[in-house]
Design a protein around this motif. Structure first.
Motif, mmCIF file in Angstrom:
data_model
loop_
_atom_site.group_PDB
_atom_site.id
_atom_site.type_symbol
_atom_site.label_atom_id
_atom_site.label_comp_id
_atom_site.label_asym_id
_atom_site.label_seq_id
_atom_site.Cartn_x
_atom_site.Cartn_y
_atom_site.Cartn_z
ATOM 1 N N GLU A 1 5.196 28.358 68.669
ATOM 2 C CA GLU A 1 6.292 28.795 67.782
ATOM 3 C C GLU A 1 7.847 27.575 68.110
ATOM 4 O OE1 GLU A 1 5.791 29.765 64.883
ATOM 5 O OE2 GLU A 1 4.485 30.767 65.009
ATOM 6 N N LYS A 2 8.269 26.407 67.098
ATOM 7 C CA LYS A 2 9.770 26.207 68.081
ATOM 8 C C LYS A 2 11.111 26.945 66.815
ATOM 9 C CE LYS A 2 11.951 22.997 70.248
ATOM 10 N NZ LYS A 2 12.270 22.925 71.375
ATOM 11 N N ASN A 3 11.914 26.706 67.539
ATOM 12 C CA ASN A 3 12.817 27.710 67.058
ATOM 13 C C ASN A 3 12.776 28.735 65.766
ATOM 14 O OD1 ASN A 3 15.623 28.124 66.685
ATOM 15 N ND2 ASN A 3 15.762 26.506 64.727
ATOM 16 N N CYS B 1 4.559 32.439 70.931
ATOM 17 C CA CYS B 1 5.644 31.786 71.505
ATOM 18 C C CYS B 1 5.181 29.999 71.744
ATOM 19 C CB CYS B 1 6.435 32.226 72.282
ATOM 20 S SG CYS B 1 7.852 33.356 71.812
ATOM 21 N N CYS C 1 11.277 32.368 69.668
ATOM 22 C CA CYS C 1 10.264 31.747 70.162
ATOM 23 C C CYS C 1 10.712 30.208 69.810
ATOM 24 C CB CYS C 1 9.035 31.938 69.400
ATOM 25 S SG CYS C 1 7.678 33.240 69.599
ATOM 26 N N ASP C 2 10.403 29.520 71.680
ATOM 27 C CA ASP C 2 11.330 28.307 71.238
ATOM 28 C C ASP C 2 10.100 27.284 72.136
ATOM 29 O OD1 ASP C 2 13.024 26.337 70.610
ATOM 30 O OD2 ASP C 2 14.167 26.549 72.883
ATOM 31 N N GLY C 3 8.986 27.567 71.233
ATOM 32 C CA GLY C 3 7.617 26.242 71.892
ATOM 33 C C GLY C 3 7.339 26.531 73.703
#
Length: 69
Positions: free
Chosen positions: A66-68, A63, A54-56
């Motif tokens: 959620e960042k990184n 996702c 997930c990268d935001g």
């Protein structure tokens, strides 16, 4: 890429950078951690058995927040 119909699948995106998407069915985070070794490991009951990255935003669902991970 919504502006280029030839870039609408993961396989096409991978091919554009000279890579081949192979997919995976691993039920652990190992595959994701090899590609993103600095990502935080988070597990929750989101309905997915396989690990994913997930990268935001602008991603949806789990996702989006959620960042990184």
């Amino acid at each position: 890429d919504g502006n280029d119909k030839s870039m609408d699948t993961g396989k096409e995106v991978c091919a554009s950078v000279g890579k081949t998407c192979v997919g995976y069915t691993a039920l652990t985070l190992d595959v994701c951690m090899k590609a993103h070794p600095d990502a935080k490991k988070i597990t929750d009951a989101n309905g997915s058995k396989a690990g994913f990255y997930c990268d935001g935003t602008p991603q949806g669902g789990t996702c989006a927040n959620e960042k990184n991970t």
